[in-house]
Enzyme design. Structure first.
Site, PDB file in Angstrom:
ATOM      1  CE1 TYR A 138      -3.754   2.524   0.952  1.00 42.13           C
ATOM      2  CE2 TYR A 138      -1.961   3.545   2.182  1.00 42.13           C
ATOM      3  CZ  TYR A 138      -3.223   3.611   1.624  1.00 42.13           C
ATOM      4  OH  TYR A 138      -3.963   4.772   1.750  1.00 42.13           O
ATOM      5  CD  GLU A 227      -6.211   4.407  -1.053  1.00 42.53           C
ATOM      6  OE1 GLU A 227      -6.237   4.211   0.167  1.00 42.53           O
ATOM      7  OE2 GLU A 227      -7.232   4.426  -1.764  1.00 42.53           O
TER       8      GLU A 227
END
Length: 416
Positions: A138, A227
């Site tokens: 991530y 993101e």
């Protein structure tokens, strides 16, 4: 913490100086933006019809593809189309199969945990090559309220809900502050790559280059959020951004024309789009009391008082200090299109805004729109006496109060 960094609530966004939608763009658009900065992704192409999906798949160069519905909402893979098709992400092995899935996706509504029961229309699909991850990470670049600066957030536990990771294992989240002017340096980026577990020089450098370039996009394009979930180390040893979400600051639209031309209003609430054109700060909610207020703070307080008296606001609506009778009428038109609205509560404090302007707009709207919904009005401040006299002389069934509590209680009662 990450939830507060990543997501601002609808009402909180509207309460800011102007209505900020923080533009989001589709995945295929995000991939193009990443590629323009030299950030590697799986090869992908969009299609806006079933035939185009067939043609793209036929000429892709490989049969092993993924087809992904392009809808601005999370949880697409677990969503369901109103056509009955389960899931917005599917593996395809032929051009014919790509066409079949596209026929069921394009023009239909995908319902996910983020869209609500109404779902969102899918106007395009993206076809991408399959790249098998050996490990998923991530990565995000965000504005950090605590440090009042930009931060790189990373975790070796990618491909899942990052809030759950942060809650269960806070140490799995790596936070690296970024100097706004100088950006992320290569040594800093290499250090993050090592902390994530990249163990050889090639993949460390590939990951570090991604981090550095993500910040460049963030700054160059006035982003509020980038993101990547997941960023993957593939089985063939490449570091790729497999999926991307972007948010951009509305205040920068004047210098980010190329980005804001990507806006897809079909993914937005139609009433909010219409309100924005009229310079109204409007957010649709699920209640039955339509609210028309001036000033974001007073609007929030009005909603709170309504709730205290058992009411449920149907919207957040701040007409601002520069509203005209025409603006007020437009606000009524938007409120009255919502079949859930059973009463309307107008709460005005006349500082910059003149109460007589509001009264003129209310009277005009009531007459011209043939309103059947009960109307509760509270006007205080500049030109208050004149406004009350105008309402009295109109002869219309407008219920006026001086007390906020009494007015809110009545509006809640009429909507029950």
């Amino acid at each position: 913490m990450l939830a507060s960094l990543r997501k601002a609530g609808s009402i909180a966004r509207a309460v800011s100086a102007g209505q900020k939608r923080f533009l989001s763009i589709h995945e295929y658009q995000s991939m193009n933006l990443l590629n323009s900065y030299g950030i590697p992704t799986p090869k992908s192409k969009p299609a806006k019809s079933a035939q185009e999906a067939y043609d793209v798949a036929k000429n892709f160069g490989t049969d092993k593809l993924v087809i992904k519905a392009q809808v601005l909402a999370g949880g697409r893979g677990k969503g369901k189309f109103d056509t009955g098709l389960q899931g917005g992400v599917h593996m395809v092995d032929s051009a014919e199969q790509a066409k079949q899935y596209a026929e069921q996706m394009i023009g239909s509504k995908l319902i996910t945990k983020q869209t609500g029961a109404g779902g969102r229309v899918c106007n395009a699909v993206m076809l991408a090559e399959r790249r098998t991850p050996a490990h998923e990470y991530y990565v995000a670049v965000l504005n950090d309220r605590v440090s009042q600066g930009v931060v790189l957030v990373a975790s070796a536990q990618g491909g899942m809900n990052i809030e759950e990771v942060a809650a269960k294992d806070p140490d799995a989240i790596i936070r690296t502050p970024i100097d706004f002017y100088n950006g992320l340096t290569k040594p800093e980026a290499i250090d993050v790559a090592k902390k994530l577990g990249f163990s050889d020089e090639q993949t460390e450098n590939e990951a570090a280059d991604i981090f550095v370039n993500l910040y460049k996009i963030f700054k160059d394009k006035d982003a509020t959020q980038i993101e990547i979930n997941p960023m993957a180390l593939t089985e063939d040893g490449k570091v790729l951004c497999m999926d991307a979400k972007f948010g951009f600051d509305d205040n920068a639209e004047f210098r980010q024309r190329d980005v804001f031309e990507l806006r897809d209003i079909s993914q937005e609430e139609p009433s909010e789009v219409e309100a924005q054109k009229a310079n109204l700060n409007f957010i649709k909610l699920d209640g039955s009391v339509g609210c028309l207020v001036n000033g974001a703070g007073l609007a929030m307080a009005t909603m709170d008082v309504l709730s205290l008296h058992g009411g449920n606001p149907a919207n957040f609506l701040d007409v601002g200090g520069g509203a005209t009778p025409e603006t007020v009428k437009k606000a009524f038109e938007i409120l009255l299109r919502d079949p859930k609205v059973k009463s309307i509560f107008i709460n005005i404090f006349g500082g910059i805004m003149r109460c007589d302007y509001i009264a003129e707009g209310v009277i005009k709207a009531t007459r011209e729109l043939d309103m059947k919904v009960p109307l509760v009005v509270r006007l205080k401040g500049t030109k208050e006496a004149e406004a009350k006299e105008m309402i009295k002389e109109s002869g219309l069934k407008i219920i006026a109060f001086d007390s906020l509590d009494e007015a809110a209680a009545k509006a809640a009662e009429l909507a029950a």
